[in-house]
Design an enzyme around this catalytic site. Structure first.
Site, PDB file in Angstrom:
ATOM      1  N   GLU A 106      -0.473  -5.398   5.801  1.00  0.00           N
ATOM      2  CA  GLU A 106       0.823  -5.547   5.116  1.00  0.00           C
ATOM      3  C   GLU A 106       1.642  -6.649   5.782  1.00  0.00           C
ATOM      4  OE1 GLU A 106       1.365  -0.950   3.539  1.00  0.00           O
ATOM      5  OE2 GLU A 106       2.249  -1.506   5.444  1.00  0.00           O
ATOM      6  N   THR A 132       0.849  -1.197   0.000  1.00  0.00           N
ATOM      7  CA  THR A 132       0.000   0.000   0.000  1.00  0.00           C
ATOM      8  C   THR A 132       0.884   1.247   0.000  1.00  0.00           C
ATOM      9  OG1 THR A 132      -1.763  -1.150   1.175  1.00  0.00           O
ATOM     10  CG2 THR A 132      -1.746   1.249   1.347  1.00  0.00           C
ATOM     11  N   ASP A 161       6.241  -4.158  -1.699  1.00  0.00           N
ATOM     12  CA  ASP A 161       5.669  -3.035  -0.941  1.00  0.00           C
ATOM     13  C   ASP A 161       6.732  -1.960  -0.700  1.00  0.00           C
ATOM     14  OD1 ASP A 161       3.919  -1.501   0.538  1.00  0.00           O
ATOM     15  OD2 ASP A 161       3.689  -2.937   2.182  1.00  0.00           O
TER      16      ASP A 161
HETATM   17  C1  5RP Z   1       1.631   2.045   4.104  1.00  0.00           C
HETATM   18  C2  5RP Z   1       3.104   1.823   4.067  1.00  0.00           C
HETATM   19  C3  5RP Z   1       3.859   2.354   2.896  1.00  0.00           C
HETATM   20  O1  5RP Z   1       4.565   1.316   2.313  1.00  0.00           O
HETATM   21  C4  5RP Z   1       4.801   3.424   3.363  1.00  0.00           C
HETATM   22  O2  5RP Z   1       4.063   4.404   4.080  1.00  0.00           O
HETATM   23  C5  5RP Z   1       5.544   4.064   2.198  1.00  0.00           C
HETATM   24  O3  5RP Z   1       4.644   4.782   1.423  1.00  0.00           O
HETATM   25  P1  5RP Z   1       5.069   5.537   0.091  1.00  0.00           P
HETATM   26  O4  5RP Z   1       5.372   4.487  -0.925  1.00  0.00           O
HETATM   27  O5  5RP Z   1       3.848   6.357  -0.252  1.00  0.00           O
HETATM   28  O6  5RP Z   1       6.267   6.396   0.411  1.00  0.00           O
HETATM   29  O7  5RP Z   1       3.683   1.229   4.940  1.00  0.00           O
HETATM   30  O8  5RP Z   1       1.055   1.601   5.296  1.00  0.00           O
END
Ligand code: 5RP
Length: 224
Positions: A103, A28, A81
């Site tokens: 996650e 996410t 992720d």
């Molecule tokens: C969401 C997460 C995301 O992987 C983390 O916040 C990084 O986000 P982004 O790719 O927008 O920098 O852990 O719960």
């Protein structure tokens, strides 16, 4: 290159880790979103995906990718992720997008965790990014006191003037000011607080591979 271009570059590179004919675990956030867009281009090569949030499920479906319930999936070769911070040992802080519990669950089923992030996420010590902790709503004040006792400042995450609700109907406490020298020990300690659902430390089961976007190209780090 902009931060978004770096995220796009690692999202493209992550396609090399997709195993044909299988179900892919998908994270996410903005980097994961770029990955979903890349996955959409090769969707005929995969069976489908398991989503780590409602937002990710909706984006996968918008690309015509089949979304599976994790309970119907026996094995998954890879989970892909982003992260809020990652160390050179593959320990991460995650949960900036409030999806940490799902996650961690989806990642736990996957054989390999591939972290995709722009290079700014690589740190010597975790903790500059406030550590997210998902908590049962009735316990948030009690848990916040225990988290503050660890030396940080614990704050309930708010959205539109109300406590932010996760996809699981829980709340998030963000702990700032921690210097996390031993991420695995801290993960176990916070997991043990009654009322905590999940701590956003991914150290006991960290990344297996990280793809980091830099001006010089995508850097790959592998963790044994
Ligand atoms: C969401 C997460 C995301 O992987 C983390 O916040 C990084 O986000 P982004 O790719 O927008 O920098 O852990 O719960």
């Amino acid at each position: 290159m902009t931060q978004d271009e770096l995220k796009q570059a690692v999202a493209r590179a992550a396609i090399d880790y997709v195993v044909d004919g299988t179900i892919i675990g998908v994270g996410t956030g903005s980097t994961a979103n770029f990955f979903i867009d890349e996955l959409g281009k090769i969707k005929q090569r995969i069976k489908g995906a398991v989503a780590s949030s409602e937002a990710t499920a909706a984006r996968l479906k918008s690309h015509g990718i089949a979304v599976f319930d994790l309970n119907d999936v026996d094995s998954m070769p890879v989970y892909i992720d982003g992260a809020d911070e990652i160390t050179a040992q593959g320990a991460m802080i995650k949960g900036g997008g409030a999806a940490l519990t799902r996650e961690k669950i989806v990642a736990s089923v996957a054989e390999r965790f591939v972290c995709i992030a722009d290079g700014s996420k690589l740190v010597n010590m975790l903790g500059k990014f406030p550590l997210p902790v998902e908590v049962i709503p009735m316990a948030h004040a009690a848990v916040a006191r225990q988290l503050s006792a660890l030396g940080g400042e614990a704050r309930l995450r708010m959205k539109d003037g109300k406590p932010l609700m996760t996809d699981n109907g829980c709340v998030i406490i963000d702990v700032s000011g921690l210097q996390i020298a031993d991420p695995g020990a801290m993960e176990a300690r916070i997991n043990n607080i009654v009322g905590v659902v999940t701590v956003g430390l991914f150290a006991l089961r960290g990344a297996d591979v990280a793809l980091l976007g830099t001006a010089e190209g995508v850097k790959r780090m592998a963790f044994a």
